[in-house]
Write a protein that holds these residues in place. Structure first.
Motif, short mmCIF file in Angstrom:
data_model
loop_
_atom_site.label_atom_id
_atom_site.label_comp_id
_atom_site.label_asym_id
_atom_site.label_seq_id
_atom_site.Cartn_x
_atom_site.Cartn_y
_atom_site.Cartn_z
N GLU A 15 51.37 58.11 47.82
CA GLU A 15 51.84 58.89 48.96
C GLU A 15 53.19 58.35 49.45
O GLU A 15 53.33 57.15 49.66
CB GLU A 15 50.84 58.82 50.12
N HIS A 113 50.75 46.47 53.93
CA HIS A 113 50.13 47.80 53.88
C HIS A 113 48.81 47.87 54.66
O HIS A 113 48.55 48.84 55.38
CB HIS A 113 49.89 48.17 52.41
N SER A 138 39.27 51.09 51.32
CA SER A 138 40.17 52.01 50.63
C SER A 138 39.87 51.99 49.15
O SER A 138 38.85 51.45 48.71
CB SER A 138 41.62 51.61 50.91
N GLY A 139 40.79 52.55 48.37
CA GLY A 139 40.61 52.57 46.92
C GLY A 139 40.84 51.20 46.30
O GLY A 139 40.36 50.92 45.22
N GLY A 167 36.11 52.49 47.63
CA GLY A 167 36.72 53.73 47.14
C GLY A 167 36.77 53.78 45.62
O GLY A 167 36.58 54.84 45.01
N ASP A 171 35.34 56.51 43.15
CA ASP A 171 36.21 57.14 42.15
C ASP A 171 35.63 57.01 40.74
O ASP A 171 35.64 57.95 39.96
CB ASP A 171 37.62 56.53 42.20
N ASP A 188 31.74 63.10 48.45
CA ASP A 188 31.42 63.50 49.82
C ASP A 188 30.99 64.98 49.87
O ASP A 188 29.96 65.33 50.45
CB ASP A 188 32.67 63.26 50.69
N GLY A 273 41.23 53.11 56.47
CA GLY A 273 41.40 53.23 55.02
C GLY A 273 40.80 54.55 54.54
O GLY A 273 40.06 55.21 55.28
N GLY A 274 41.12 54.91 53.31
CA GLY A 274 40.72 56.21 52.78
C GLY A 274 39.23 56.51 52.89
O GLY A 274 38.83 57.64 53.19
N ASN A 278 35.07 59.25 54.79
CA ASN A 278 33.76 59.69 54.27
C ASN A 278 32.81 60.08 55.40
O ASN A 278 32.60 59.31 56.35
CB ASN A 278 33.14 58.57 53.43
N THR A 305 44.19 58.04 55.40
CA THR A 305 44.83 57.85 54.10
C THR A 305 46.28 57.39 54.32
O THR A 305 46.78 57.43 55.45
CB THR A 305 44.78 59.15 53.28
N ASP A 306 46.92 56.95 53.24
CA ASP A 306 48.24 56.33 53.37
C ASP A 306 49.27 57.25 54.04
O ASP A 306 49.34 58.44 53.72
CB ASP A 306 48.76 55.94 51.98
O1 KG4 Z 1 43.62 54.19 51.79
P1 KG4 Z 1 43.77 55.12 50.63
O2 KG4 Z 1 44.39 56.46 50.86
O3 KG4 Z 1 44.60 54.45 49.49
C1 KG4 Z 1 44.47 53.12 49.17
O4 KG4 Z 1 43.57 52.82 48.33
O5 KG4 Z 1 45.24 52.30 49.76
O6 KG4 Z 1 42.29 55.28 50.02
C2 KG4 Z 1 42.02 56.05 48.88
C3 KG4 Z 1 40.54 55.94 48.55
C4 KG4 Z 1 40.18 56.58 47.22
O7 KG4 Z 1 39.33 55.70 46.50
C5 KG4 Z 1 39.42 57.85 47.63
O8 KG4 Z 1 38.46 58.25 46.68
C6 KG4 Z 1 38.76 57.38 48.91
O9 KG4 Z 1 39.75 56.60 49.55
N1 KG4 Z 1 38.36 58.52 49.77
C7 KG4 Z 1 37.08 58.81 50.05
C8 KG4 Z 1 37.10 59.98 50.85
N2 KG4 Z 1 38.40 60.34 51.03
C9 KG4 Z 1 39.16 59.43 50.36
N3 KG4 Z 1 35.93 58.20 49.71
C10 KG4 Z 1 34.78 58.74 50.14
N4 KG4 Z 1 34.72 59.86 50.89
C11 KG4 Z 1 35.83 60.51 51.28
N5 KG4 Z 1 35.75 61.62 52.02
#
Ligand code: KG4
Ligand code: ZN
Length: 350
Positions: A15, A113, A138-139, A167, A171, A188, A273-274, A278, A305-306
């Protein structure tokens, strides 16, 4: 003259974000995502991400300024993610931030970050209480942090994941389940039609002798893969698998976070975080915080998210704290540990 206007730039992964914050308030922000370009590879391709940042950075900054009704010359400080993240991707954001800071003659701040994720909630909910407990999911990261003054104090890691991030687990399992990328949102959505009690996935590191605040998700991932393999030749009840997986992850995350608040006498839990997007993580955190009398703060989805606004929010705090600016030759740190919000040595005003 009013309070300084801080431009925040984020480009650590897929992003490209620019945000403008003044005095803890968001003036404008824009995010461009290269997620769709990575989808067919099933994960972020660093070279594609770097090129997308290169294309998106100027327009994203310009649009954020337009949204805020500001001009470039109105910017008083620039904050940029210097790590952790993909090195090529970080380089693009840092180069752009340096260019703007140098051209305008304004200070530059290098931001961690994850500190950005921590600060994301302040744009909606106001300053973070001191102390507060922060669950970052997060991821790439899963950590429980004890946060005091984000701009001045070191951040205390109570626990981290020993293997996969939450995350990452979503994934990877989504892939095995045949769900689209990114897997978290797909799990989700799919989970809505399934039963969280259909499959008893493990709750790792929740025994009495386990590290109370560390996490481990690779066992859950493997269990989900085994469960899917067990259906070879049969139709996979994906919704049940997704709901049960989501339940296991949400259970472990929220159980440990609430226990940490209790043990440390902290009255506020911030989930960022992402994965904070959820739906089950959110609802279970609400339920358990309510029972424990803990205030729960989860940023709105767009700040989970970022994005660049969260980096601007940290920059704003650093400016307010009188932190020293980064040198213009500040470099990226792709694997920076989270210790301070600023990623360069800072002396803050007393
Ligand atoms: O914080 P982020 O945007 O990026 C970084 O990793 O820094 O997080 C992304 C992560 C991904 O693994 C994505 O699958 C997860 O957040 N994610 C979710 C949902 N939305 C995003 N995991 C579970 N449920 C969600 N609704
Ligand atoms: Zn992130």
């Amino acid at each position: 003259m009013g309070s300084p206007i801080v431009l925040g730039i984020e480009s650590s992964c897929d992003e490209t974000g620019a945000g403008l914050v003044r005095d803890g308030r968001l003036l404008g922000h824009v995010v461009a995502s290269s997620m769709a370009e990575h989808a067919r590879y099933g994960g972020v391709v660093p070279e594609i991400a770097s090129r997308a940042h290169l294309h998106a950075l100027r327009p994203v900054v310009r649009q954020a300024l337009d949204e805020a009704g500001l001009r470039l010359a109105d910017i008083d400080a620039v904050a940029v993610t210097t790590g952790p993240g993909l090195s090529g991707a970080l380089q693009v954001g840092v180069a752009g931030a340096k260019r703007i800071a140098y051209a305008l003659g304004v200070p530059l701040y290098g931001v961690h970050h994850l500190a950005g994720h921590v600060a994301a909630g302040t744009l909606e909910h106001g300053p973070l209480p001191d102390p507060c407990m922060v669950l970052i999911v997060s991821g790439g990261h899963t950590s429980l942090l004890l946060v005091r003054d984000l701009a001045r104090d070191p951040i205390v890691h109570l626990g981290d994941t020993l293997d996969d991030a939450a995350g990452e687990c979503f994934d990877k399992v989504a892939r095995v389940f045949g769900l689209p990328y990114p897997g978290g949102p797909a799990i989700d959505r799919t989970a809505r039609d399934g039963s969280p009690r259909a499959v008893a996935f493990p709750r790792p590191l929740t025994g009495p002798r386990d590290a109370p605040y560390d996490f481990s998700f690779s066992g859950v991932k493997t269990a989900a893969a085994r469960w899917a393999e067990g259906h070879t030749g049969l139709e996979l009840p994906v919704a049940d698998g997704a709901a049960s997986l989501q339940e296991a992850v949400a259970d472990v995350l929220t159980r440990k976070a609430v226990a940490a608040c209790r043990e440390h006498g902290v009255g506020t839990l911030v989930v960022v975080g992402g994965v904070a997007a959820n739906s089950r993580v959110r609802s279970l955190a609400e339920e358990r915080c309510r029972t424990a009398g803990i205030e729960l703060r989860v940023p709105p989805l767009k700040f989970c998210t970022d994005n660049g606004a969260m980096i601007a929010a940290v920059g704003d705090l650093l400016v307010q704290a009188g932190a020293e600016a980064a040198p213009l030759d500040v470099s990226i740190d792709p694997s920076a540990p989270l210790q301070y919000a600023a990623l360069h040595p800072v002396a803050v005003a007393a």
